[in-house]
Structure formats: structure tokens, C-alpha cells
Design a protein around this motif. Structure first.
Motif, PDB file in Angstrom:
ATOM      1  N   ASP A   1       0.845  -1.191   0.000  1.00 54.19           N
ATOM      2  CA  ASP A   1       0.000   0.000   0.000  1.00 54.19           C
ATOM      3  C   ASP A   1       0.880   1.240   0.000  1.00 54.19           C
ATOM      4  O   ASP A   1       2.107   1.156  -0.073  1.00 54.19           O
ATOM      5  N   LYS A   2       0.280   2.399   0.058  1.00 48.72           N
ATOM      6  CA  LYS A   2       1.039   3.648  -0.012  1.00 48.72           C
ATOM      7  C   LYS A   2       2.036   3.759   1.133  1.00 48.72           C
ATOM      8  O   LYS A   2       3.198   4.136   0.933  1.00 48.72           O
ATOM      9  N   ALA A   3       1.605   3.403   2.349  1.00 45.20           N
ATOM     10  CA  ALA A   3       2.487   3.500   3.507  1.00 45.20           C
ATOM     11  C   ALA A   3       3.674   2.545   3.373  1.00 45.20           C
ATOM     12  O   ALA A   3       4.814   2.900   3.689  1.00 45.20           O
ATOM     13  N   GLY A   4       3.403   1.321   2.888  1.00 44.76           N
ATOM     14  CA  GLY A   4       4.483   0.351   2.716  1.00 44.76           C
ATOM     15  C   GLY A   4       5.489   0.795   1.673  1.00 44.76           C
ATOM     16  O   GLY A   4       6.703   0.654   1.853  1.00 44.76           O
ATOM     17  N   SER A   5       4.995   1.352   0.568  1.00 47.52           N
ATOM     18  CA  SER A   5       5.891   1.827  -0.494  1.00 47.52           C
ATOM     19  C   SER A   5       6.747   2.988  -0.004  1.00 47.52           C
ATOM     20  O   SER A   5       7.948   3.063  -0.301  1.00 47.52           O
ATOM     21  N   MET A   6       6.150   3.894   0.745  1.00 44.54           N
ATOM     22  CA  MET A   6       6.918   5.026   1.277  1.00 44.54           C
ATOM     23  C   MET A   6       7.981   4.565   2.266  1.00 44.54           C
ATOM     24  O   MET A   6       9.101   5.075   2.272  1.00 44.54           O
ATOM     25  N   GLU A   7       7.627   3.578   3.095  1.00 42.30           N
ATOM     26  CA  GLU A   7       8.595   3.058   4.061  1.00 42.30           C
ATOM     27  C   GLU A   7       9.737   2.346   3.350  1.00 42.30           C
ATOM     28  O   GLU A   7      10.906   2.457   3.751  1.00 42.30           O
ATOM     29  N   ALA A   8       9.434   1.627   2.282  1.00 41.52           N
ATOM     30  CA  ALA A   8      10.472   0.940   1.514  1.00 41.52           C
ATOM     31  C   ALA A   8      11.477   1.942   0.963  1.00 41.52           C
ATOM     32  O   ALA A   8      12.695   1.733   1.023  1.00 41.52           O
ATOM     33  N   GLU A   9      10.976   3.048   0.421  1.00 42.82           N
ATOM     34  CA  GLU A   9      11.871   4.074  -0.119  1.00 42.82           C
ATOM     35  C   GLU A   9      12.693   4.716   0.983  1.00 42.82           C
ATOM     36  O   GLU A   9      13.891   4.985   0.805  1.00 42.82           O
TER      37      GLU A   9
ATOM     38  N   ARG B   1      -4.607  -5.665  -8.052  1.00 37.81           N
ATOM     39  CA  ARG B   1      -5.054  -4.738  -7.020  1.00 37.81           C
ATOM     40  C   ARG B   1      -4.146  -3.509  -7.006  1.00 37.81           C
ATOM     41  O   ARG B   1      -2.934  -3.606  -7.196  1.00 37.81           O
ATOM     42  N   ILE B   2      -4.737  -2.355  -6.755  1.00 38.80           N
ATOM     43  CA  ILE B   2      -3.969  -1.120  -6.671  1.00 38.80           C
ATOM     44  C   ILE B   2      -3.133  -1.111  -5.407  1.00 38.80           C
ATOM     45  O   ILE B   2      -1.956  -0.723  -5.422  1.00 38.80           O
ATOM     46  N   GLN B   3      -3.740  -1.531  -4.284  1.00 40.29           N
ATOM     47  CA  GLN B   3      -3.026  -1.635  -3.015  1.00 40.29           C
ATOM     48  C   GLN B   3      -3.351  -2.990  -2.390  1.00 40.29           C
ATOM     49  O   GLN B   3      -4.444  -3.520  -2.587  1.00 40.29           O
ATOM     50  N   SER B   4      -2.395  -3.529  -1.648  1.00 37.50           N
ATOM     51  CA  SER B   4      -2.594  -4.866  -1.082  1.00 37.50           C
ATOM     52  C   SER B   4      -2.061  -4.947   0.342  1.00 37.50           C
ATOM     53  O   SER B   4      -1.095  -4.271   0.714  1.00 37.50           O
ATOM     54  N   GLU B   5      -2.723  -5.806   1.104  1.00 38.78           N
ATOM     55  CA  GLU B   5      -2.221  -6.247   2.405  1.00 38.78           C
ATOM     56  C   GLU B   5      -2.105  -7.759   2.345  1.00 38.78           C
ATOM     57  O   GLU B   5      -2.602  -8.396   1.395  1.00 38.78           O
TER      58      GLU B   5
ATOM     59  N   LYS C   1     -13.682  -8.025  -2.799  1.00 38.85           N
ATOM     60  CA  LYS C   1     -13.153  -8.084  -4.157  1.00 38.85           C
ATOM     61  C   LYS C   1     -12.836  -6.728  -4.779  1.00 38.85           C
ATOM     62  O   LYS C   1     -12.233  -6.681  -5.847  1.00 38.85           O
ATOM     63  N   ASN C   2     -13.254  -5.635  -4.152  1.00 38.97           N
ATOM     64  CA  ASN C   2     -13.026  -4.319  -4.751  1.00 38.97           C
ATOM     65  C   ASN C   2     -11.515  -4.088  -4.937  1.00 38.97           C
ATOM     66  O   ASN C   2     -10.771  -3.927  -3.969  1.00 38.97           O
ATOM     67  N   PRO C   3     -11.015  -4.052  -6.205  1.00 36.50           N
ATOM     68  CA  PRO C   3      -9.566  -3.946  -6.427  1.00 36.50           C
ATOM     69  C   PRO C   3      -8.985  -2.575  -6.116  1.00 36.50           C
ATOM     70  O   PRO C   3      -7.776  -2.416  -6.050  1.00 36.50           O
ATOM     71  N   ARG C   4      -9.874  -1.578  -5.941  1.00 31.46           N
ATOM     72  CA  ARG C   4      -9.386  -0.229  -5.656  1.00 31.46           C
ATOM     73  C   ARG C   4      -9.135  -0.011  -4.169  1.00 31.46           C
ATOM     74  O   ARG C   4      -8.611   1.028  -3.774  1.00 31.46           O
ATOM     75  N   LYS C   5      -9.527  -0.992  -3.364  1.00 32.37           N
ATOM     76  CA  LYS C   5      -9.337  -0.872  -1.922  1.00 32.37           C
ATOM     77  C   LYS C   5      -8.526  -2.055  -1.395  1.00 32.37           C
ATOM     78  O   LYS C   5      -8.648  -3.166  -1.898  1.00 32.37           O
TER      79      LYS C   5
ATOM     80  N   SER D   1      -8.182  -4.044   4.470  1.00 30.62           N
ATOM     81  CA  SER D   1      -8.688  -3.337   5.658  1.00 30.62           C
ATOM     82  C   SER D   1      -9.868  -2.447   5.308  1.00 30.62           C
ATOM     83  O   SER D   1     -10.867  -2.371   6.044  1.00 30.62           O
ATOM     84  N   GLU D   2      -9.758  -1.759   4.166  1.00 27.43           N
ATOM     85  CA  GLU D   2     -10.835  -0.860   3.750  1.00 27.43           C
ATOM     86  C   GLU D   2     -12.078  -1.643   3.344  1.00 27.43           C
ATOM     87  O   GLU D   2     -13.212  -1.240   3.660  1.00 27.43           O
ATOM     88  N   ASN D   3     -11.880  -2.772   2.650  1.00 23.67           N
ATOM     89  CA  ASN D   3     -13.030  -3.610   2.270  1.00 23.67           C
ATOM     90  C   ASN D   3     -13.711  -4.189   3.497  1.00 23.67           C
ATOM     91  O   ASN D   3     -14.949  -4.252   3.569  1.00 23.67           O
ATOM     92  N   PHE D   4     -12.920  -4.622   4.492  1.00 24.05           N
ATOM     93  CA  PHE D   4     -13.507  -5.178   5.700  1.00 24.05           C
ATOM     94  C   PHE D   4     -14.315  -4.112   6.447  1.00 24.05           C
ATOM     95  O   PHE D   4     -15.447  -4.370   6.903  1.00 24.05           O
TER      96      PHE D   4
END
Length: 585
Positions: free
Chosen positions: A456-464, A485-489, A517-521, A524-527
Motif C-alpha cells: 500500500d502507499k504507507a508500505g511503499s513510502m517506508e520501503a523508499e 489490485r492497486i493496493q494490497s495487504e 473483491k473491490n480492487p481499488r481498496k 482493511s478498507e473492504n472489511f
């Protein structure tokens, strides 16, 4: 151009020949007084002599050997533009550098230092242009030191060997133009800091000296100084001629104004403005090492040459936090230049490539084959639950640390065995912001460290951030993403039927597969959206924590592979990252 390996024999405590490879970041590890510093020093000595050899007159190096007083030409100031540095300019003296117990032999064999260089494709082309010789990218240069002799040979087998021997001075010059070094001793004194400062200043001043404004100003200053000196000469001639009537003139040789452009004092204000000389050993050490980083950047940007940093006991005089910061610095530098450390501190172990740790025992060197080898030579003692650990996988959360072992166990029988045996250990940082701190804590175990983050966005930022700040190399950072999926957990990688019944039992609601199944979320957001639709009471954060814990418990009890087919490629790639090629060879 980089150094691929070094062979040393009959040098100080190094008796029989020993060979070791150099990676981007190489650590010579072992107890004190086992030969680490001497191996490090031998690299500096070899590079210094190669550097000097190409600058000597052709008539001196025509035979490939210097004898008698000629030997001293190697160690004299062969580069007037550079200030001598007694730490960098390593010399060879037979009475102190040849093994003492062998000096009484009737015909002692020489000290041997062989450095093998690897050339890029462009450097191979440049080598042909500079020397007229073809090269396959392999360039071994061997130096031999005797009581009164020093020789340099290019050790290339085959028909072209004679040509290489004749062109040895040109080859040495070619190498010296493309590789430089800085030798940093364990005792980092005020003198060494000033020497590094002047080396840095000389690079900047060399750039300034090429400008037209500087040249014009320099001519004017030297003219004014010449007028003064001429007056002194005339006055001295009149005075001296009364004592020595035969004196016709007195000439005073003045030094060029550039020769006085040196730095003699440094003041640091860290709450109290004090001369660096009066600061503690830790401040002096860090100051010198900070200069190294700056010098590395200056040399790398100002020329095509590579810089080799040779640092003895980087941990000397430093507290634990500074040691971790220093490793971060070396990790960054090693992305562009080669770094060689001699240490007995497990913090500096190269975890990305086990064989880049050279074990030095009994004055011989050998590549580490496993983390266990490194621990043995360093005397690292661990708690029982880490005694067999070789890889520590750090995750963002507790559920990741619970689900990932299942993922790897289903993917590979060997991974399942390693996890059960404790060779692979999973640890949760409980938040991306705490990962850096946990990495620093785990470095004392000498384990290889892998970080797994959400896609997800937070994970990508932390990786950088982890990479950019030099905390851990990008090769050891793994981001979990589910295809499409755009973002994944990590929960997005699981088949929903694995956890739907468990969620129903925990929350008393019937969750359905299509709600996730919503690929844009991400999961956690789907739940959260599904729980809201189903009227689940309680705070969103608490419900999400409970749901993730429920899923991790459910995964622990599955008997069949619980992951989506679309997520298997990323999980297989994770398995390769854990025991991949870069980790072990």
C-alpha cells in the motif's frame, strides 16, 4: 573498475599466502590480533605502489623491478600536488613488514601482494587505447617486496604475457587513473582529520585553479611577492658581500602562493565552540568518518575513478547509536564505491551476501559459508530461540508475522523445515515507523535481515525511506502485492473461504466473498466497509485488529494451500528472496 580479489603472503603476521574476495561492502571479521588490520593495510600498500609506479620515470621501471635506493622512489612525494598523508601513504620496510620469524632464513621469499581488478566493457576499450593491449576484463597486478627490491608485474597467462610485462608502467598508470583509496586507521586522530580536510580542499582548489580569474589573481599576487623578495635579495647581497667579497648575488627561492593553501585548525561548535583537537576521541572519529563520506562524493563526481574506502575498526571510540549510523553511511557509500571494513563488531557484518564476510583466524582469510561461521569467529552468543537463526524476517504487523510462515511452508518443503528448525525467524515491528529500530536491534545477531511490507502507499513510502537512508539495501526489502489490485495487504493474498466462517463466528455476521473483491481498496478498507453494511458495533480500529487476529488464527489451522492463485507468484518470489542467490553466494 573495481577490485575483485586480493592475495597476500609474507606480510607482517600473514605468513602463508591467503586470498580473499572483495564485494561492494566487504567485512574482514575476527578477534583482535588475528591479522585483519594487516590484510586491510596490504590493500592500501598495493594500491599505493601501483599508483606510484605509473608516475616513475620509464628508465627506472623498464625492467619491472626497483633495487637499492631506487626503491625509495615509490614512497617519496611522487605527486607534488597532493599533501603527504602518513595514514594513507602506506610504506614497506622489510625489517618491520616482513614476518619476523622468517627473517633469519638464508633465502627468504618475498612479500607478495596481488590485486585483481575487474574492468567494465568501456574500460576494456579504454585499456586498448591506452596500452595497445586487449583485455578480457581481468587484470591481476602482482607486487613483490624484498629486503632491497620491489617489483611490479601484470600476471596474465598465455601468449600475451610478454606484452603485458613490457607495458606494466602504462598499465599501472591506467589503473591509478581509475581507482583511488582512503585508508582510515583505528586511531582516528586530529592529524588524520586535518589530512583528510586538506585532501578535500585540494580537490576543490584544483577546480578553482583552472579558472581564468584565479590564474590572473595568482599572477598578480606572485608579482607582488616577487618584488618584495627581490628587495630582500639586494639588501642581503650588500650585507653579505662585506663578509664574503666574492658573492655576486643572493637568490631566495620563494614557494608558490598555492603551497600555503592548507587548513591547520578546525573549530566545532556543538554547544561549546572548541577546537577539534580539544574534543573527545569519539567526536574526532566521527568527524574523520564524515569527511570520508564527503571525500568519496567529491572524488566520485569529479573524476571517472572509483574510490576504495579501507576502514580499520570503524566502531572505535563510538557509542552504539553512532555505530549503527556509521553502518548506514557505509551502506550508502557501497552503492557507488567499494568499502572494506576490518572489525570484530557483528553490527558491520554484510548480511546481503554472506560470502562477503571474510573470516580472519590464525592470520589467514576465508570466505564465510554461513551465519554460524561468522558467529563462531566473533564469539556471538544468542538466546536459545535465536541460536540457529540465519534469516530474520521483519514484518509491519503481528498478523503478517503469523501468516508468512504458513505461506513459505506451503510453497516449499525446505522452507517448512527451516522455519520449524528456527533458521528462519519472523518478527513484527508493530508499525512501519518502528522497523528501522528493530533492524538495528537485530544486527547484533549477525543474521541476514529481510523486511516485508504491505503493498500500500504507507508500505511503499517506508520501503523508499529505508533504502534512501541507507538503513537496509533495496534487495532486502520485499513489498507484498496481489495481482490486479492497486493496493494490497497480506490478507488480500488469501482465499476468502479460509477466513469467512471464522469472521462470522467472531462477529456474529455473515461476511461474503464479494465484499472483499473491490480492487481499488485494500483488505482493511473492504472489511471496514463490509462491517459497516452488516451493522457490526464497536470502533473501526478495534474491529479491524480483531478481524486480523481472527484471520491469522484461522490460517494457522489450514491443511491446504490457503492463498489465491494470483498471489502465488509474489509469494514464490518472497521464498527466493529468503534463500535466494544473493543471500548465500
Amino acid at each position: 573498475m573495481k577490485i575483485s580479489d586480493v592475495t597476500v603472503g609474507n606480510y607482517r603476521s600473514i605468513g602463508r599466502q591467503t586470498r580473499f574476495d572483495l564485494a561492494d561492502l566487504t567485512t574482514l571479521v575476527g578477534p583482535n590480533n588475528e591479522g585483519k588490520s594487516n590484510l586491510l593495510r596490504s590493500v592500501a600498500l598495493g594500491l599505493r605502489v601501483i599508483d606510484a609506479w605509473g608516475s616513475l620515470p620509464d628508465e627506472a621501471t623498464r625492467t619491472g623491478e626497483l633495487t637499492g635506493r631506487q626503491v625509495m622512489m615509490v614512497y617519496e612525494s611522487y605527486r607534488p600536488r597532493r599533501r603527504p598523508d602518513r595514514h594513507r601513504d602506506v610504506n614497506y620496510e622489510w625489517v618491520t613488514d616482513f614476518p619476523l620469524h622468517k627473517q633469519s632464513a638464508s633465502s627468504p621469499k618475498p612479500t607478495v601482494i596481488r590485486i585483481r581488478f575487474k574492468l567494465s566493457e568501456n574500460e576494456m576499450i579504454a585499456f586498448k587505447e591506452a596500452t595497445g593491449l586487449y583485455n578480457n576484463g581481468d587484470l591481476p597486478i602482482e607486487l613483490r617486496f624484498g629486503r632491497t627490491r620491489t617489483s611490479l608485474q601484470v600476471v596474465k597467462p598465455g601468449k600475451g604475457a610478454a606484452g603485458y610485462s613490457k607495458k606494466a608502467p602504462a598499465i599501472a598508470r591506467f589503473v591509478s587513473e581509475r581507482i583511488d583509496y582512503v585508508m582510515v586507521p583505528a586511531m582516528r586522530t586530529m592529524e588524520q582529520a586535518i589530512s583528510l580536510l586538506n585532501e578535500l580542499a585540494s580537490i576543490r582548489l584544483a577546480e578553482l585553479a583552472r579558472t581564468e580569474d584565479y590564474q590572473e589573481a595568482l599572477r598578480k599576487v606572485n608579482e607582488l611577492r616577487a618584488d618584495v623578495v627581490e628587495g630582500v635579495q639586494s639588501d642581503l647581497k650588500l650585507t653579505i658581500s662585506s663578509y664574503l667579497p666574492g658573492v655576486e648575488s643572493v637568490e631566495l627561492e620563494q614557494r608558490d602562493v598555492r603551497s600555503s593553501q592548507s587548513i591547520n585548525r578546525v573549530t566545532i561548535d556543538d554547544g561549546s565552540a572548541t577546537s577539534l583537537e580539544q574534543k573527545g576521541d569519539g567526536i574526532k572519529s566521527l568527524f574523520s568518518l564524515a569527511l570520508i563520506q564527503h571525500l568519496a562524493r567529491e572524488r566520485a563526481s569529479g573524476a571517472e575513478s572509483n574510490l576504495v574506502l579501507l576502514v580499520d575498526e570503524p566502531e572505535a571510540h563510538l557509542h552504539s547509536r553512532a555505530v549503527h549510523d556509521l553502518l548506514t553511511l557505509f551502506t550508502k557509500i557501497a552503492r557507488e564505491q567499494q568499502v572494506v571494513l576490518a572489525t570484530h563488531n557483528p553490527i558491520f557484518v554484510n548480511r546481503e551476501k554472506v560470502s562477503a564476510n571474510v573470516l580472519v583466524r590464525g592470520n589467514t582469510a576465508s570466505a564465510a559459508r554461513s551465519v554460524k561461521d561468522i558467529r563462531e569467529v566473533l564469539g556471538v552468543e544468542l538466546h536459545d530461540n535465536l541460536n540457529s537463526a540465519e534469516v530474520v524476517i521483519i514484518t509491519e504487523g503481528l498478523t503478517d508475522a503469523a501468516i508468512l510462515p504458513v505461506a513459505l511452508s506451503f510453497l516449499s518443503v525446505s522452507d517448512a523445515t527451516d522455519i520449524a528448525a528456527g533458521r528462519i525467524v519472523f518478527k513484527a515491528a508493530t508499525g512501519s515507523g518502528k522497523i528501522a529500530r528493530l533492524i538495528q536491534q537485530e544486527r547484533s545477531t549477525a543474521c541476514r535481515i529481510l523486511v516485508v511490507l504491505d503493498g500500500d502507499k504507507a508500505g511503499s513510502m517506508e520501503a523508499e525511506r529505508l533504502h534512501d537512508e541507507g538503513i537496509i539495501d533495496r534487495k532486502s526489502i520485499f513489498v507484498l502485492r496481489d495481482a490486479g489490485r492497486i493496493q494490497s495487504e497480506i490478507e488480500d493474498l488469501l482465499n476468502p473461504e479460509v477466513y469467512l466462517d471464522s469472521l462470522a463466528e467472531t462477529f456474529g455476521r455473515t461476511f461474503k466473498e464479494n465484499q472483499f473483491k473491490n480492487p481499488r481498496k485494500k483488505w482493511s478498507e473492504n472489511f471496514t466497509a463490509a462491517a459497516s453494511v452488516l451493522g457490526v458495533s464497536g470502533g473501526e480500529a478495534d474491529n479491524l485488529t480483531t478481524a486480523k487476529r481472527t484471520i491469522s488464527d484461522a490460517v494457522k489451522h489450514v491443511t491446504e494451500q490457503p492463498f489465491k492463485d494470483s498471489s502465488l507468484p509474489v509469494l514464490e518470489a518472497l521464498g527466493e528472496a529468503v534463500w535466494g542467490k544473493g543471500a548465500t553466494d
